[in-house]
Design an enzyme around this catalytic site. Structure first.
Site, mmCIF file in Angstrom:
data_model
loop_
_atom_site.group_PDB
_atom_site.id
_atom_site.type_symbol
_atom_site.label_atom_id
_atom_site.label_comp_id
_atom_site.label_asym_id
_atom_site.label_seq_id
_atom_site.Cartn_x
_atom_site.Cartn_y
_atom_site.Cartn_z
ATOM 1 N N SER A 227 3.795 3.089 2.112
ATOM 2 C CA SER A 227 4.669 2.032 1.618
ATOM 3 C C SER A 227 5.758 1.719 2.655
ATOM 4 O O SER A 227 5.441 1.376 3.784
ATOM 5 C CB SER A 227 5.264 2.433 0.263
ATOM 6 O OG SER A 227 5.850 1.327 -0.388
ATOM 7 N N ASP A 330 -2.980 -2.498 -6.267
ATOM 8 C CA ASP A 330 -1.549 -2.307 -5.992
ATOM 9 C C ASP A 330 -0.780 -3.579 -6.347
ATOM 10 O O ASP A 330 -1.045 -4.648 -5.796
ATOM 11 C CB ASP A 330 -1.351 -1.965 -4.515
ATOM 12 C CG ASP A 330 0.053 -1.450 -4.214
ATOM 13 O OD1 ASP A 330 0.973 -1.750 -5.002
ATOM 14 O OD2 ASP A 330 0.223 -0.762 -3.195
#
Length: 345
Positions: A227, A330
């Site tokens: 991330s 996601d």
């Protein structure tokens, strides 16, 4: 992370594994780095590192640390506003942690008390300049053989990132004989992305300087980020490669010392991410301050795309093999971010 993750750079980069079981009786792959590789044997004995149970710096103390955290929290509150969309996202995060608590507690207890996990090793002057070192399990690492190395930069939306978020991953790698190192870095509003990148570069410098004594295999080093950590580690590589290509003096490590970089679910284009970040509760003022009011500069996809057009110093040629992974379900960072980054080069 959804189970339907898939690599996006198949056939376009090297795909050598971090752990190669076929090398059990042979030599490690030849390093492409310029620094000298130690040939001394390593007996896998835990080193007398200055590991501390508490992340508090002795030079700062408890009271000064609490004061600093209170000021940073107040500053963040001012930037984010109250209440706001971010509050709902925070509530969801707390609910997720509570739901997963039965699974988190056993490995967290191991993280806190294991002698094989050296915590809060300082690498710089800030109280956030610390890292955790997960020494390979003796039962999984052949005696006198140096361990593959994974350096992991955790995520956290550039605001709640912390080295301990990788405690489960670290223990899994540890069981497979990997030396796993998780550096911390300053978060917003104490630092902008540019300063976070410098923290990552500084941490890597400390790691390379001490890796030989830690028993790491200098010919098998992986930089990995998840991330926001994937975003920061990608920027750190691009920045360090540019400095190296420009023959800047005083560099403590080379991007060519790395065998591979692994990016997991990274936001690589800040401009394209703007709508998503706003929907997730980050005000535009926070996003602009976070990115030093230069979204293009802190977008790895756009920087790589520009270098494919004009790269007189040969920056791209210095970068290690890249491997991108992203879950198609996601919703925080859409998988197209990784696809666009893969297609940029």
């Amino acid at each position: 992370m959804p189970s339907n993750m898939q690599p996006l750079l198949q056939g376009r980069t090297r795909t050598e594994p971090i752990i190669n079981v076929q090398q059990a009786g042979g030599d490690s792959p030849q390093p492409k780095m310029r620094r000298r590789v130690s040939s001394a044997a390593h007996d896998n004995t835990p080193l007398p590192l200055p590991s501390r149970w508490s992340p508090l710096l002795p030079s700062l103390g408890l009271w000064a640390t609490l004061q600093k955290l209170a000021v940073l929290t107040a500053n963040l509150q001012w930037w984010m506003g109250f209440p706001g969309k971010w509050l709902w996202q925070f509530v969801r995060l707390v609910a997720f942690v509570l739901l997963m608590l039965p699974g988190f507690i056993p490995p967290f207890i191991t993280y806190m008390w294991s002698a094989q996990i050296k915590k809060n090793i300082p690498y710089g002057p800030s109280f956030r300049h610390q890292l955790d070192i997960y020494l390979p399990a003796a039962s999984s690492s052949p005696k006198n053989r140096r361990a593959p190395v994974v350096i992991f930069i955790s995520g956290g939306a550039w605001i709640i990132g912390y080295k301990a978020w990788g405690f489960i991953m670290g223990q899994l790698f540890q069981q497979y004989g990997v030396l796993f190192i998780a550096p911390d870095y300053r978060n917003f509003p104490e630092a902008s992305v540019g300063s976070m990148v410098e923290d990552v570069i500084m941490a890597l410098g400390w790691i390379f300087e001490n890796l030989d004594e830690l028993g790491g295999d200098l010919a098998n080093i992986t930089l990995m980020g998840q991330s926001a950590g994937a975003h920061l580690s990608a920027l750190a590589l691009l920045e360090q490669a540019a400095r190296e290509a420009g023959r800047k003096e005083g560099l403590t490590w080379s991007v060519q010392d790395l065998v591979r970089w692994v990016g997991i679910s990274g936001p690589y284009d800040a401009i394209d991410m703007l709508p998503t970040m706003r929907n997730r509760g980050l005000p535009t003022s926070v996003i602009m301050a976070l990115m030093d009011h230069d979204l293009a500069r802190f977008s790895p996809t756009r920087r790589v795309r520009d270098l494919t057009i004009a790269d007189p110093s040969g920056v791209l040629g210095l970068l290690p093999a890249a491997h991108l992974f992203h879950g198609t379900a996601d919703e925080t960072v859409h998988w197209q971010q990784s696809e666009a980054f893969a297609q940029a080069r």
